[in-house]
Motif scaffolding. Structure first.
Motif, PDB file in Angstrom:
ATOM      1  N   GLY A 102       0.830  -1.207   0.000  1.00  0.00           N
ATOM      2  CA  GLY A 102       0.000   0.000   0.000  1.00  0.00           C
ATOM      3  C   GLY A 102       0.863   1.255   0.000  1.00  0.00           C
ATOM      4  N   LEU A 103       1.908   1.237   0.806  1.00  0.00           N
ATOM      5  CA  LEU A 103       2.813   2.392   0.871  1.00  0.00           C
ATOM      6  C   LEU A 103       3.450   2.654  -0.486  1.00  0.00           C
ATOM      7  CD1 LEU A 103       4.471   4.483   2.531  1.00  0.00           C
ATOM      8  CD2 LEU A 103       6.090   2.650   3.005  1.00  0.00           C
ATOM      9  N   LEU A 104       3.830   1.569  -1.166  1.00  0.00           N
ATOM     10  CA  LEU A 104       4.566   1.724  -2.422  1.00  0.00           C
ATOM     11  C   LEU A 104       3.659   1.969  -3.640  1.00  0.00           C
ATOM     12  CD1 LEU A 104       7.152  -1.160  -1.930  1.00  0.00           C
ATOM     13  CD2 LEU A 104       7.525   1.278  -1.576  1.00  0.00           C
ATOM     14  N   PHE A 105       2.487   1.300  -3.636  1.00  0.00           N
ATOM     15  CA  PHE A 105       1.704   1.283  -4.884  1.00  0.00           C
ATOM     16  C   PHE A 105       0.262   1.751  -4.728  1.00  0.00           C
ATOM     17  CE2 PHE A 105       4.787  -2.319  -5.223  1.00  0.00           C
ATOM     18  CZ  PHE A 105       5.606  -1.756  -6.186  1.00  0.00           C
ATOM     19  N   TRP A 106      -0.071   2.482  -3.671  1.00  0.00           N
ATOM     20  CA  TRP A 106      -1.477   2.832  -3.461  1.00  0.00           C
ATOM     21  C   TRP A 106      -2.059   3.628  -4.625  1.00  0.00           C
ATOM     22  CZ3 TRP A 106      -3.364   7.762  -3.432  1.00  0.00           C
ATOM     23  CH2 TRP A 106      -2.448   8.805  -3.245  1.00  0.00           C
TER      24      TRP A 106
END
Lengths: 456, 140
Positions: A102-106
């Motif tokens: 989530g942090l990388l690809f939200w």
């Protein structure tokens, strides 16, 4: 009916003739995206924390050895208790893995945002399955659900607006929850007073709440000794102010100038609770901070101090008689609008109030500067102060403002609008939608005292 | 502005959230529907308390409680024990032995154990340790 409610919801975002969701949207989108990124960072940090040996509440080691305490809530009935350790480790690792993704690809993947929501949901369900539900992560969970519906790209104007609508939805959800919580607390005062039992108005009310929490948790709070040994109306006053901050949260939803102020007030409320009664809502404080204290719909060129001084100035203007010019625009082809004008003519109209039709050149000029006003086709008040600043009142704000200017009989309606503009606007829209008057075909000539105030 | 899926979904979701969150006020005995807030939390000022606990004795002069004042409980035990002892408190007296037989971990501490009801004023209980202890059943 549902269509009216939905339209009213979004039209309530129109402020000074333009929806605050669509005005200067590039800057707002940039801010909202930054805040959503911070949100996913915060989710990841929380997931990492569950693996810390120093984490007290939900330490993984405590979870692993607590199978006999497991009393599953409805969302956890499927949990494989025969493979307890595998189940616990899977939930924690899923939380960690999804939150990292989530942090990388939200911004890129809705599937990943769904995974983050499911991971928080499972984790929170699991830790709530030991006999007591806590609320410390509810706002995070519900925000993560709404963020599923963010658009994956924000290049087009419509996708930018969608992103802002989702963000605004999350803000509204938080403020709505606080409002209902505050409502029941204020109702509790009334109920307990009517029944003649101790209520929040009692000088030992805070001590009673503190003692109740302390008995349940065996923890002392920072001010435990002060509160338990000193009954004071100051404590109950603080509590009631806290209730009022929660209750009035609904007023703030469609007032972006107050988002930052209310965000800080709600955070102070939670800080006060931690210092006195005890329940820890620090995770919720952070989410409230992201959603409200840094609200993209506040004036991004100024800081919160300017918001406070602006609110004070506005309050002062409302309380004092200003020399502003007011023009009431009404739809000259609308029977109900004409009827409203005829109704106003029965009263002494305030000085400085002029009247015009929305078909006039004057209104067309205002419309060209505020295109969102095109959807409002009944009555609008435009207030102009001596420096030329304009305040545009529409729908229930306009009607209740005008009515209270001519007679105090309608003060309760004005209060309804002030407490819940959305409710008042919904009532307004339902009436406006059914404004055709059977049998009437021609609009009447305005009365004499109205004609004297007509401007083109 | 109003035609997209989001335009319909957000207000509808907020409405559903609002209605589901209010349901426990009128139904379900006030219990919370996870993950919706318990809007009635702290809405009434408590007047006195009733709690159920286990009075433990290790054969020493001082007795202690399983929950009250026990700082050695982990956070999950602090949540779970009051919940399960609360259920025990709602059982008929003759069913208590069977209930505790199904929950043996509650009886793992103490040489002798009594199921007790604690009541009194919360402030007196926390500040002055003054409260009433009524033994409901000697379990061990």
């Amino acid at each position: 009916m549902i269509g009216t409610l939905i339209n009213t919801f979004w039209e309530s975002t129109i402020e000074n003739g333009r929806s605050f969701l669509s005005a200067n949207s590039d800057e707002k989108v940039k801010r909202a995206k930054l805040l959503i990124g911070v949100f996913y960072l915060f989710v990841f940090v929380n997931a990492v924390q569950t693996f810390s040996p120093y984490q007290e509440f939900t330490a993984w080691s405590v979870l692993l050895e607590s199978q006999q305490l497991f009393t599953p809530i409805w969302t956890m009935r499927w949990f494989p208790t025969d493979h307890w350790e595998l189940g616990v480790r899977s939930i924690l690792l899923f939380f960690l893995g999804s939150s990292l993704l989530g942090l990388l690809f939200w911004q890129r993947s809705r599937t990943i945002r769904v995974a983050v929501f499911v991971a928080i949901f499972l984790y929170l369900s699991f830790v709530a399955s030991f006999g007591k539900i806590d609320h410390f992560m509810h706002v995070m969970l519900l925000s993560s659900f709404l963020f599923i519906f963010l658009p994956n790209q924000t290049e087009s104007a419509s996708s930018k607006l969608e992103l802002l609508k989702v963000f605004f939805g999350a803000q509204t959800l938080v403020l709505l929850a606080y409002f209902v919580s505050g409502f029941f607390k204020l109702y509790g005062i009334l109920d307990q007073e009517v029944r003649g039992v101790v209520s929040a108005l009692s000088p030992d009310s805070l001590a009673r709440n503190l003692a109740k929490s302390s008995l349940a948790s065996s923890y002392d709070t920072f001010f435990s000794s002060v509160i338990l040994y000193n009954n004071s109306y100051v404590f109950s006053a603080f509590m009631i102010v806290g209730f009022a901050v929660e209750f009035l949260a609904i007023y703030v939803v469609f007032k972006p100038k107050l988002h930052r102020i209310w965000g800080v007030m709600l955070m102070l409320l939670h800080a006060g609770i931690v210092l006195t009664v005890g329940p820890d809502f620090t995770i919720q404080m952070f989410v409230v901070g992201i959603l409200l204290v840094f609200s993209p719909f506040a004036n991004l060129d100024t800081d919160i101090v300017s918001d406070v001084s602006g609110a004070m100035k506005s309050l002062k203007n409302r309380l004092t008689k200003s020399k502003n010019e007011f023009v009431l625009f009404y739809d000259g082809d609308c029977l109900m609008c004409n009827g409203f004008i005829t109704f106003l003519a029965k009263y002494d109209l305030p000085d400085g109030l002029k009247i015009s039709k929305i078909q006039s050149d004057r209104f067309q000029q205002i419309l060209s500067q505020n295109p969102d006003l095109a959807t409002i086709d009944s009555i609008i008040v435009v207030e102009t102060n001596p420096t030329g600043d304009q305040l545009i009142r529409i729908k229930s704000d306009c009607i209740t403002w005008v009515l209270t200017k001519v007679t105090s009989t309608f003060v309760p309606l004005r209060l309804l609008h002030l407490v819940s503009p959305y409710t008042a606007n919904t009532v307004y829209d339902l009436i406006a939608k059914n404004r055709d008057i059977p049998g009437a075909e021609h609009c009447p000539m305005p009365p004499e005292n109205i004609r004297k105030r007509l401007v083109s | 502005m109003h035609k997209t899926f989001i335009s319909y979904f957000i207000p509808l979701f907020l409405g559903v959230y609002f209605i589901v969150a209010l349901l426990p006020v009128f139904a379900y005995g006030g219990g919370e529907i996870f993950p919706f807030f318990s809007f009635k939390l702290y809405s009434k000022i408590p007047d006195g308390f009733v709690r159920y606990d286990l009075l433990l004795n290790e054969g020493e002069p001082d007795e202690s409680f399983l929950i009250l004042g026990n700082s050695s409980l982990n956070p999950l035990e602090k949540r779970n024990y009051p919940y399960r002892l609360g259920i025990a408190g709602s059982q008929p007296l003759e069913s208590l032995d069977a209930y505790f037989a199904e929950n043996p971990d509650l009886l793992k501490k103490g040489r002798s154990v009594a199921f007790v009801k604690l009541s009194g004023k919360s402030i007196d209980a926390v500040r002055d340790k003054v409260f009433e202890v009524e033994t409901i059943k000697q379990l061990k």
